[in-house]
Write an enzyme that holds these catalytic residues in place. Structure first.
Site, PDB file in Angstrom:
ATOM      1  N   LYS A 124       0.817  -1.213   0.000  1.00 55.42           N
ATOM      2  CA  LYS A 124       0.000   0.000   0.000  1.00 55.42           C
ATOM      3  C   LYS A 124       0.850   1.261   0.000  1.00 55.42           C
ATOM      4  CE  LYS A 124      -4.351  -1.707   1.786  1.00 55.42           C
ATOM      5  NZ  LYS A 124      -5.437  -1.559   2.756  1.00 55.42           N
ATOM      6  N   LYS A 180      -6.415 -10.565  -6.039  1.00 53.49           N
ATOM      7  CA  LYS A 180      -7.584 -10.846  -5.208  1.00 53.49           C
ATOM      8  C   LYS A 180      -8.694  -9.820  -5.481  1.00 53.49           C
ATOM      9  CE  LYS A 180      -8.825 -10.800  -0.353  1.00 53.49           C
ATOM     10  NZ  LYS A 180      -8.386 -10.637   1.020  1.00 53.49           N
ATOM     11  N   LYS A 208     -12.804  -4.746  -2.824  1.00 55.63           N
ATOM     12  CA  LYS A 208     -14.002  -3.912  -2.831  1.00 55.63           C
ATOM     13  C   LYS A 208     -13.675  -2.465  -3.131  1.00 55.63           C
ATOM     14  CE  LYS A 208     -14.320  -4.629   2.094  1.00 55.63           C
ATOM     15  NZ  LYS A 208     -12.999  -4.183   2.564  1.00 55.63           N
TER      16      LYS A 208
END
Ligand code: TRP
Length: 339
Positions: free
Chosen positions: A118, A201, A204
Site C-alpha cells: 500500500k 484478489k 471492494k
C-alpha cells in the site's frame, strides 16, 4: 444445562467498511463466519478505524459501516448467537492500540507485506502512519477479546503472526495478560480473484467496472460482469494453478464455493462444454446467492430501529469484555487508575 456451561472458544474477525462488500468477502469470509457461529463464541466487527488508514468520505464511511453490519446479518450471522459491533464505538480498541503501538518495533511493521504494497503506491513523505500502525490496531482488536481463533485470508496471516509476537512481547514484559490467537483455516473458504484481472484478489475498493461482483449489484449487472470475465484462449474447463488459466480457475472456484460440489464432479459436469456454458452456470449460482441475500438486506434495512438495536446490543456485550482486558493491560503497564 450442562452443555451451555462449557465455554466455547472465542472467534473474532472483521471487515473494513471501505467499499461495498463483494462476492469475495462473502465466499472468503462471511460464509465461513456463519458456518462457525454455533460452535464458537463469535465476535464480528466492522473495522472502521482500519478503514481510515486510507482516505474516506465521512458520509460514505458512516453509510458503509451500517451497510456492512446489515450485510453480516443478511449473510446469515444471527445477532442472537454472535456479537456484531462497530470497532470505533468501543474506545478500548484505540486505547489498547496505542499501548501496542508503543511496543511494536518499527522493523516488524515495515516488514509487513500489506504495508509495503500500500505504501509503494504513495509518495514516501505522505504515507499516513496509520497504514504502518495498522497491524497494532488489528492486534488490539483480537487481544481485547482473548480470541483464540481468527478466520482471515492468506493476506492477513502475517498480521496475525505479528499479533502473536506482540502479545508474547507484552506478556513477557508485564506478565501473562493476553491469549495468543491462531489463524482459523477455512474448511471450504474460497479466495476469489478479480474478474477483470484474475491474478489479483477481488477487492471492494478497485475502481474498474468489471472487477468485482458486489453483494448489492443489480442481478442483471452481476450476470453481465460474469459473462465478461477474463478467461483464456484454451478450451478445457479444469481447475488449475497455472497463472494463464487463472480466469477459468477463478470461475470454477466461485462455482465450487457456492455449489459445494467436488472438483472432480464439477470438471466432469463441464467436460466438453464451452466457456460460455461455464459462465452461465456461474452466473446462475451467484445470482441464486445474491437474490435471497439482497431480499434479507432490504428487509432489515427497512425495519426502523432494528439495525441500531443490534449494534447497541453488540456494543454493550463487546465493550464489557474489552474494558476488562484494557483495564488489566493498563494496570500492568503502570497507568494510575482513576478514582
Ligand atoms: N485487516 C483485516 C482485513 O483487512 C481486517 C481486520 C481488522 C481484522 N481487525 C481484524 C480481521 C481483527 C481479523 C481480526 O482483512
Amino acid at each position: 444445562m450442562a452443555h451451555d456451561q462449557i465455554k466455547k472458544p472465542r472467534v473474532l474477525s472483521g471487515i473494513q467498511p471501505s467499499g461495498n462488500l463483494t462476492i469475495g468477502n462473502y465466499l472468503g469470509a462471511l460464509k465461513q463466519w456463519v458456518a462457525v457461529q454455533q460452535e464458537y463464541d463469535c465476535f464480528y466487527c466492522v473495522v472502521d478505524l482500519h478503514a481510515i488508514t486510507m482516505p474516506q468520505d465521512p458520509a460514505e464511511l458512516r453509510q458503509k459501516t451500517r451497510e456492512s453490519a446489515a450485510m453480516y446479518i443478511a449473510a446469515g450471522i444471527d445477532p442472537d448467537v454472535s456479537t456484531i459491533f462497530v470497532q470505533s464505538q468501543i474506545p478500548a480498541h484505540s486505547e489498547l492500540a496505542w499501548m501496542l503501538t508503543c511496543m511494536a518495533p518499527l522493523g516488524w511493521l515495515q516488514r509487513m507485506t500489506q504495508f509495503k504494497d500500500k505504501s509503494a503506491k504513495q509518495a514516501q513523505e505522505s504515507i499516513g502512519t496509520g497504514l504502518l500502525n495498522y497491524p497494532s490496531l488489528m492486534a488490539a482488536d483480537i487481544l481485547l477479546y482473548h480470541a483464540e481463533l481468527v478466520p482471515v485470508g492468506d493476506d492477513q496471516r502475517q498480521h496475525l503472526e505479528f499479533t502473536r509476537d506482540l502479545a508474547q512481547r507484552f506478556n513477557h514484559l508485564y506478565g501473562e495478560t493476553f491469549t495468543l490467537p491462531s489463524v482459523m483455516t477455512p474448511k471450504a473458504g474460497a479466495r476469489v480473484m478479480g474478474l477483470d484481472n484474475p491474478t489479483a484478489k477481488m477487492s471492494k475498493s478497485e475502481d474498474s467496472d468489471n472487477h468485482a461482483i458486489f453483494l448489492l449489484d443489480e442481478l442483471p449487472r452481476a450476470r453481465k460482469k460474469i459473462m465478461r470475465a477474463v478467461t483464456d484462449s484454451r478450451r478445457e474447463i479444469r481447475f488449475s494453478s497455472d497463472p494463464e488459466r487463472a480466469g477459468i480457475n477463478n470461475l470454477l472456484t466461485i462455482y465450487q464455493a457456492i455449489s459445494g460440489d467436488s472438483r472432480e464432479a464439477i470438471e466432469a459436469a463441464f467436460a466438453g462444454k464451452g466457456y460460455g456454458d461455464l459462465k452461465r452456470a456461474v452466473a446462475d449460482c451467484v445470482l441464486g446467492t445474491l437474490e435471497p441475500l439482497q431480499t434479507r438486506y432490504h428487509q432489515l434495512m427497512n425495519e426502523a430501529g432494528y439495525l441500531d438495536a443490534v449494534l447497541r446490543g453488540g456494543r454493550e456485550k463487546a465493550a464489557a469484555i474489552a474494558e476488562d482486558t484494557l483495564k488489566l493491560a493498563q494496570e500492568r503497564v503502570g497507568f494510575l487508575a482513576a478514582t
